[in-house]
Design a protein around this motif. Sequence first.
Motif, PDB file in Angstrom:
ATOM      1  N   VAL A   1       6.805  10.023  -6.053  1.00 36.87           N
ATOM      2  CA  VAL A   1       6.236  10.059  -4.699  1.00 36.87           C
ATOM      3  C   VAL A   1       4.868   9.371  -4.681  1.00 36.87           C
ATOM      4  O   VAL A   1       4.589   8.525  -3.815  1.00 36.87           O
ATOM      5  CB  VAL A   1       6.129  11.516  -4.189  1.00 36.87           C
ATOM      6  CG1 VAL A   1       5.274  11.613  -2.937  1.00 36.87           C
ATOM      7  CG2 VAL A   1       7.517  12.098  -3.939  1.00 36.87           C
ATOM      8  N   LEU A   2       4.025   9.705  -5.638  1.00 36.09           N
ATOM      9  CA  LEU A   2       2.687   9.101  -5.667  1.00 36.09           C
ATOM     10  C   LEU A   2       2.747   7.604  -5.933  1.00 36.09           C
ATOM     11  O   LEU A   2       1.976   6.837  -5.343  1.00 36.09           O
ATOM     12  CB  LEU A   2       1.817   9.783  -6.710  1.00 36.09           C
ATOM     13  CG  LEU A   2       1.327  11.168  -6.347  1.00 36.09           C
ATOM     14  CD1 LEU A   2       0.594  11.806  -7.523  1.00 36.09           C
ATOM     15  CD2 LEU A   2       0.426  11.128  -5.120  1.00 36.09           C
ATOM     16  N   ALA A   3       3.641   7.185  -6.815  1.00 38.84           N
ATOM     17  CA  ALA A   3       3.761   5.753  -7.115  1.00 38.84           C
ATOM     18  C   ALA A   3       4.146   4.977  -5.859  1.00 38.84           C
ATOM     19  O   ALA A   3       3.612   3.890  -5.601  1.00 38.84           O
ATOM     20  CB  ALA A   3       4.781   5.524  -8.217  1.00 38.84           C
ATOM     21  N   ALA A   4       5.044   5.535  -5.064  1.00 46.66           N
ATOM     22  CA  ALA A   4       5.442   4.867  -3.821  1.00 46.66           C
ATOM     23  C   ALA A   4       4.288   4.859  -2.815  1.00 46.66           C
ATOM     24  O   ALA A   4       3.985   3.822  -2.215  1.00 46.66           O
ATOM     25  CB  ALA A   4       6.671   5.547  -3.229  1.00 46.66           C
ATOM     26  N   GLU A   5       3.626   5.990  -2.635  1.00 45.82           N
ATOM     27  CA  GLU A   5       2.502   6.057  -1.697  1.00 45.82           C
ATOM     28  C   GLU A   5       1.375   5.108  -2.123  1.00 45.82           C
ATOM     29  O   GLU A   5       0.698   4.517  -1.279  1.00 45.82           O
ATOM     30  CB  GLU A   5       1.961   7.477  -1.598  1.00 45.82           C
ATOM     31  CG  GLU A   5       2.867   8.434  -0.869  1.00 45.82           C
ATOM     32  CD  GLU A   5       2.296   9.845  -0.777  1.00 45.82           C
ATOM     33  OE1 GLU A   5       2.818  10.610   0.028  1.00 45.82           O
ATOM     34  OE2 GLU A   5       1.335  10.176  -1.501  1.00 45.82           O
ATOM     35  N   ALA A   6       1.186   4.991  -3.424  1.00 42.92           N
ATOM     36  CA  ALA A   6       0.065   4.200  -3.947  1.00 42.92           C
ATOM     37  C   ALA A   6       0.324   2.696  -3.905  1.00 42.92           C
ATOM     38  O   ALA A   6      -0.526   1.914  -4.341  1.00 42.92           O
ATOM     39  CB  ALA A   6      -0.276   4.650  -5.361  1.00 42.92           C
ATOM     40  N   LEU A   7       1.437   2.269  -3.353  1.00 42.66           N
ATOM     41  CA  LEU A   7       1.633   0.836  -3.124  1.00 42.66           C
ATOM     42  C   LEU A   7       0.589   0.313  -2.127  1.00 42.66           C
ATOM     43  O   LEU A   7       0.235  -0.851  -2.158  1.00 42.66           O
ATOM     44  CB  LEU A   7       3.052   0.560  -2.605  1.00 42.66           C
ATOM     45  CG  LEU A   7       4.170   0.774  -3.625  1.00 42.66           C
ATOM     46  CD1 LEU A   7       5.526   0.705  -2.933  1.00 42.66           C
ATOM     47  CD2 LEU A   7       4.082  -0.225  -4.766  1.00 42.66           C
ATOM     48  N   ASP A   8       0.110   1.203  -1.281  1.00 40.22           N
ATOM     49  CA  ASP A   8      -0.935   0.874  -0.311  1.00 40.22           C
ATOM     50  C   ASP A   8      -2.260   0.706  -1.069  1.00 40.22           C
ATOM     51  O   ASP A   8      -2.724   1.640  -1.717  1.00 40.22           O
ATOM     52  CB  ASP A   8      -1.043   2.009   0.714  1.00 40.22           C
ATOM     53  CG  ASP A   8      -2.150   1.816   1.733  1.00 40.22           C
ATOM     54  OD1 ASP A   8      -2.894   0.810   1.662  1.00 40.22           O
ATOM     55  OD2 ASP A   8      -2.272   2.689   2.610  1.00 40.22           O
ATOM     56  N   PRO A   9      -2.868  -0.463  -0.990  1.00 42.01           N
ATOM     57  CA  PRO A   9      -4.135  -0.683  -1.704  1.00 42.01           C
ATOM     58  C   PRO A   9      -5.249   0.292  -1.318  1.00 42.01           C
ATOM     59  O   PRO A   9      -6.190   0.490  -2.087  1.00 42.01           O
ATOM     60  CB  PRO A   9      -4.526  -2.118  -1.327  1.00 42.01           C
ATOM     61  CG  PRO A   9      -3.249  -2.768  -0.918  1.00 42.01           C
ATOM     62  CD  PRO A   9      -2.410  -1.671  -0.312  1.00 42.01           C
TER      63      PRO A   9
ATOM     64  N   ALA B   1      -5.164   1.852  -7.894  1.00 43.68           N
ATOM     65  CA  ALA B   1      -5.620   1.227  -9.147  1.00 43.68           C
ATOM     66  C   ALA B   1      -5.024   1.944 -10.358  1.00 43.68           C
ATOM     67  O   ALA B   1      -4.669   1.303 -11.350  1.00 43.68           O
ATOM     68  CB  ALA B   1      -7.142   1.227  -9.221  1.00 43.68           C
ATOM     69  N   TYR B   2      -4.912   3.268 -10.278  1.00 46.63           N
ATOM     70  CA  TYR B   2      -4.328   4.037 -11.379  1.00 46.63           C
ATOM     71  C   TYR B   2      -2.914   3.535 -11.680  1.00 46.63           C
ATOM     72  O   TYR B   2      -2.563   3.294 -12.835  1.00 46.63           O
ATOM     73  CB  TYR B   2      -4.292   5.526 -11.018  1.00 46.63           C
ATOM     74  CG  TYR B   2      -3.424   6.326 -11.949  1.00 46.63           C
ATOM     75  CD1 TYR B   2      -3.939   6.836 -13.136  1.00 46.63           C
ATOM     76  CD2 TYR B   2      -2.078   6.547 -11.670  1.00 46.63           C
ATOM     77  CE1 TYR B   2      -3.133   7.548 -14.018  1.00 46.63           C
ATOM     78  CE2 TYR B   2      -1.269   7.257 -12.543  1.00 46.63           C
ATOM     79  CZ  TYR B   2      -1.799   7.750 -13.708  1.00 46.63           C
ATOM     80  OH  TYR B   2      -0.993   8.438 -14.579  1.00 46.63           O
ATOM     81  N   PHE B   3      -2.082   3.382 -10.643  1.00 45.19           N
ATOM     82  CA  PHE B   3      -0.691   2.982 -10.869  1.00 45.19           C
ATOM     83  C   PHE B   3      -0.579   1.526 -11.307  1.00 45.19           C
ATOM     84  O   PHE B   3       0.288   1.192 -12.127  1.00 45.19           O
ATOM     85  CB  PHE B   3       0.168   3.272  -9.633  1.00 45.19           C
ATOM     86  CG  PHE B   3       0.572   4.705  -9.568  1.00 45.19           C
ATOM     87  CD1 PHE B   3       1.606   5.204 -10.345  1.00 45.19           C
ATOM     88  CD2 PHE B   3      -0.116   5.590  -8.751  1.00 45.19           C
ATOM     89  CE1 PHE B   3       1.957   6.543 -10.311  1.00 45.19           C
ATOM     90  CE2 PHE B   3       0.228   6.935  -8.705  1.00 45.19           C
ATOM     91  CZ  PHE B   3       1.276   7.413  -9.493  1.00 45.19           C
TER      92      PHE B   3
END
Length: 179
Positions: A105-113, A119-121
């Motif tokens: 879930v976080l990896a998908a949400e973190a596609l947004d810069p 930066a973590y992902f």
Amino acid sequence: MAPGKRVRLTADVRRAQLVAEATALIARIGYHRFSIKALSEATGLTRAGVLHHVGSKEQLLLDVLALRDERDTEGIDPTMPTREILDRIVRRNIEQPEIVRLYTVLAAEALDPAHPAHAYFADRLHTGTTLFTELLGDHETAVEIYAFMDGIQLNWLRDPTIDIWHQWTRFANRLFNTE
């Protein structure tokens, strides 16, 4: 203990409790829907009490990710054969679907810069493929394994009847020519 009376925990124990509960909440509803208020309600603390221990929602997210990274390395010895390392990673992920859900879930949400974990992902992808490249001696294979693991985990979360171990074993046997 009287009803409504809270047990005073040490700061480290309380922080660990908050990170564990935040992990569960974020895995279930995502970071964007997660709130300090929801965490305070889940733990019986005030919002101010939660913030006292975690600093901010963004810092808490980084702590949640650090906990996942810490769990990722448990039981992994870089001197083990590569296939054994990869098998252990897959087995560990099968045993912790909540953590896999959190990460996915976080990896998908973190596609947004603009996401606090963007930066973590990006760094994790680079670090992960670099590590796999070192283990395998081949960057293309490292990317392929990383992509397979991410994809099979995502599909397993959608359809828990998928046998990840069976799918991983088939993939790895072909990859390592052990069929």
